[in-house]
Design a protein around this motif. Structure first.
Motif, PDB file in Angstrom:
ATOM      1  N   MET A  99       0.675  -1.126   0.043  1.00 30.17           N
ATOM      2  CA  MET A  99       0.106   0.010  -0.146  1.00 30.17           C
ATOM      3  C   MET A  99       0.818   1.202  -0.040  1.00 30.17           C
ATOM      4  O   MET A  99       1.946   1.260   0.694  1.00 30.17           O
ATOM      5  N   GLY A 100       0.492   2.228  -0.671  1.00 29.72           N
ATOM      6  CA  GLY A 100       1.323   3.443  -0.730  1.00 29.72           C
ATOM      7  C   GLY A 100       0.355   4.770  -1.143  1.00 29.72           C
ATOM      8  O   GLY A 100      -0.965   4.180  -0.951  1.00 29.72           O
ATOM      9  N   GLY A 101       1.136   5.709  -1.270  1.00 27.22           N
ATOM     10  CA  GLY A 101       0.411   6.994  -1.628  1.00 27.22           C
ATOM     11  C   GLY A 101       1.140   8.115  -1.845  1.00 27.22           C
ATOM     12  O   GLY A 101       2.462   7.861  -1.983  1.00 27.22           O
ATOM     13  N   LEU A 102       0.618   9.202  -2.218  1.00 31.20           N
ATOM     14  CA  LEU A 102       1.296  10.183  -2.583  1.00 31.20           C
ATOM     15  C   LEU A 102       1.082  11.234  -1.271  1.00 31.20           C
ATOM     16  O   LEU A 102      -0.285  11.162  -0.909  1.00 31.20           O
ATOM     17  N   TRP A 103       1.852  12.100  -0.821  1.00 33.14           N
ATOM     18  CA  TRP A 103       1.817  12.957   0.195  1.00 33.14           C
ATOM     19  C   TRP A 103       2.282  14.380   0.036  1.00 33.14           C
ATOM     20  O   TRP A 103       3.061  14.339  -0.753  1.00 33.14           O
ATOM     21  N   TRP A 104       1.358  14.991   0.240  1.00 37.48           N
ATOM     22  CA  TRP A 104       1.585  16.753   0.183  1.00 37.48           C
ATOM     23  C   TRP A 104       1.133  17.410   1.669  1.00 37.48           C
ATOM     24  O   TRP A 104       0.487  16.902   2.435  1.00 37.48           O
ATOM     25  N   TRP A 105       1.997  18.650   1.865  1.00 33.99           N
ATOM     26  CA  TRP A 105       1.492  19.596   2.769  1.00 33.99           C
ATOM     27  C   TRP A 105       0.520  20.439   2.161  1.00 33.99           C
ATOM     28  O   TRP A 105       1.151  21.174   1.461  1.00 33.99           O
ATOM     29  N   VAL A 106      -0.810  20.092   2.506  1.00 31.21           N
ATOM     30  CA  VAL A 106      -1.608  21.106   1.725  1.00 31.21           C
ATOM     31  C   VAL A 106      -2.132  22.586   2.637  1.00 31.21           C
ATOM     32  O   VAL A 106      -2.769  22.185   3.869  1.00 31.21           O
ATOM     33  N   HIS A 107      -1.903  23.604   2.102  1.00 29.79           N
ATOM     34  CA  HIS A 107      -2.512  24.711   2.806  1.00 29.79           C
ATOM     35  C   HIS A 107      -3.773  25.223   2.442  1.00 29.79           C
ATOM     36  O   HIS A 107      -4.262  25.327   1.286  1.00 29.79           O
ATOM     37  N   ALA A 108      -4.869  25.077   3.332  1.00 27.65           N
ATOM     38  CA  ALA A 108      -6.159  25.228   3.038  1.00 27.65           C
ATOM     39  C   ALA A 108      -6.768  25.682   4.136  1.00 27.65           C
ATOM     40  O   ALA A 108      -6.216  25.811   5.606  1.00 27.65           O
ATOM     41  N   ARG A 109      -8.076  26.255   3.884  1.00 25.66           N
ATOM     42  CA  ARG A 109      -8.910  26.644   5.226  1.00 25.66           C
ATOM     43  C   ARG A 109      -9.353  25.641   6.246  1.00 25.66           C
ATOM     44  O   ARG A 109      -9.337  26.103   7.247  1.00 25.66           O
ATOM     45  N   SER A 110      -9.516  24.510   5.612  1.00 24.34           N
ATOM     46  CA  SER A 110      -9.844  23.543   6.722  1.00 24.34           C
ATOM     47  C   SER A 110      -9.455  22.062   6.026  1.00 24.34           C
ATOM     48  O   SER A 110      -9.527  22.027   4.840  1.00 24.34           O
ATOM     49  N   ALA A 111      -9.663  21.147   6.752  1.00 24.36           N
ATOM     50  CA  ALA A 111      -9.468  19.639   6.336  1.00 24.36           C
ATOM     51  C   ALA A 111     -10.505  19.284   5.396  1.00 24.36           C
ATOM     52  O   ALA A 111     -10.433  18.498   4.401  1.00 24.36           O
ATOM     53  N   ARG A 112     -11.738  19.753   5.802  1.00 25.85           N
ATOM     54  CA  ARG A 112     -13.019  19.653   4.849  1.00 25.85           C
ATOM     55  C   ARG A 112     -12.720  20.098   3.523  1.00 25.85           C
ATOM     56  O   ARG A 112     -13.154  19.639   2.416  1.00 25.85           O
ATOM     57  N   ASP A 113     -12.287  21.344   3.354  1.00 29.40           N
ATOM     58  CA  ASP A 113     -12.019  21.849   2.107  1.00 29.40           C
ATOM     59  C   ASP A 113     -11.149  21.064   1.248  1.00 29.40           C
ATOM     60  O   ASP A 113     -11.281  20.673  -0.095  1.00 29.40           O
ATOM     61  N   ILE A 114     -10.199  20.561   1.731  1.00 31.90           N
ATOM     62  CA  ILE A 114      -9.036  19.468   0.975  1.00 31.90           C
ATOM     63  C   ILE A 114      -9.800  18.228   0.445  1.00 31.90           C
ATOM     64  O   ILE A 114      -9.643  18.004  -0.589  1.00 31.90           O
ATOM     65  N   VAL A 115     -10.499  17.584   1.471  1.00 31.78           N
ATOM     66  CA  VAL A 115     -11.428  16.416   1.099  1.00 31.78           C
ATOM     67  C   VAL A 115     -12.531  16.883   0.061  1.00 31.78           C
ATOM     68  O   VAL A 115     -12.694  15.994  -0.937  1.00 31.78           O
ATOM     69  N   GLU A 116     -13.048  18.029  -0.048  1.00 30.74           N
ATOM     70  CA  GLU A 116     -13.943  18.452  -1.049  1.00 30.74           C
ATOM     71  C   GLU A 116     -13.520  18.743  -2.391  1.00 30.74           C
ATOM     72  O   GLU A 116     -14.073  18.919  -3.405  1.00 30.74           O
ATOM     73  N   THR A 117     -12.068  19.145  -2.183  1.00 31.28           N
ATOM     74  CA  THR A 117     -11.306  19.689  -3.428  1.00 31.28           C
ATOM     75  C   THR A 117     -10.785  18.496  -4.311  1.00 31.28           C
ATOM     76  O   THR A 117     -10.929  18.594  -5.456  1.00 31.28           O
ATOM     77  N   PHE A 118     -10.172  17.575  -3.489  1.00 32.99           N
ATOM     78  CA  PHE A 118      -9.456  16.468  -4.250  1.00 32.99           C
ATOM     79  C   PHE A 118     -10.022  15.157  -4.029  1.00 32.99           C
ATOM     80  O   PHE A 118     -10.315  14.815  -2.593  1.00 32.99           O
ATOM     81  N   ALA A 119      -9.916  14.546  -5.072  1.00 31.62           N
ATOM     82  CA  ALA A 119     -10.537  12.928  -4.924  1.00 31.62           C
ATOM     83  C   ALA A 119      -9.622  12.104  -4.369  1.00 31.62           C
ATOM     84  O   ALA A 119      -8.427  12.460  -4.260  1.00 31.62           O
ATOM     85  N   GLU A 120      -9.993  10.940  -3.703  1.00 34.75           N
ATOM     86  CA  GLU A 120      -9.236  10.048  -3.221  1.00 34.75           C
ATOM     87  C   GLU A 120      -8.066  10.607  -2.076  1.00 34.75           C
ATOM     88  O   GLU A 120      -6.892  10.198  -2.150  1.00 34.75           O
ATOM     89  N   THR A 121      -8.718  11.296  -1.296  1.00 35.69           N
ATOM     90  CA  THR A 121      -7.930  12.402  -0.364  1.00 35.69           C
ATOM     91  C   THR A 121      -8.289  11.863   1.197  1.00 35.69           C
ATOM     92  O   THR A 121      -9.115  11.701   1.385  1.00 35.69           O
ATOM     93  N   VAL A 122      -7.050  11.686   1.960  1.00 33.34           N
ATOM     94  CA  VAL A 122      -7.334  11.450   3.515  1.00 33.34           C
ATOM     95  C   VAL A 122      -6.386  12.655   4.186  1.00 33.34           C
ATOM     96  O   VAL A 122      -5.463  12.870   3.691  1.00 33.34           O
ATOM     97  N   VAL A 123      -7.001  13.280   5.157  1.00 31.23           N
ATOM     98  CA  VAL A 123      -6.271  14.290   5.624  1.00 31.23           C
ATOM     99  C   VAL A 123      -5.792  13.647   7.095  1.00 31.23           C
ATOM    100  O   VAL A 123      -6.860  13.168   7.902  1.00 31.23           O
TER     101      VAL A 123
END
Length: 63
Positions: free
Chosen positions: A1-25
């Protein structure tokens, strides 16, 4: 199992999940304390030109 990781600057964790598919915060304080050692690429949620996340953004928009 693997994945790609980024440090995403956003207003909230919810914004990240709602903006990018297949995302876990990661919100666990213990794991976040170790984050500086992960050497992650930093991206901004509002940067639509970031090639690394364009595909995940387009996938979410099509959903």
């Amino acid at each position: 199992m693997g994945g790609l990781w980024w440090w995403v600057h956003a207003r909230s964790a919810r914004d990240i999940v709602e903006t990018f598919a297949e995302t876990v915060v990661v919100e666990d304080p213990g794991r976040l304390a170790d984050a500086p050692t992960w050497e992650l690429t930093e991206v901004d949620i509002d940067d639509r030109d970031d090639l690394a996340l364009q595909e995940l953004r387009a996938q979410r928009e099509s959903q």
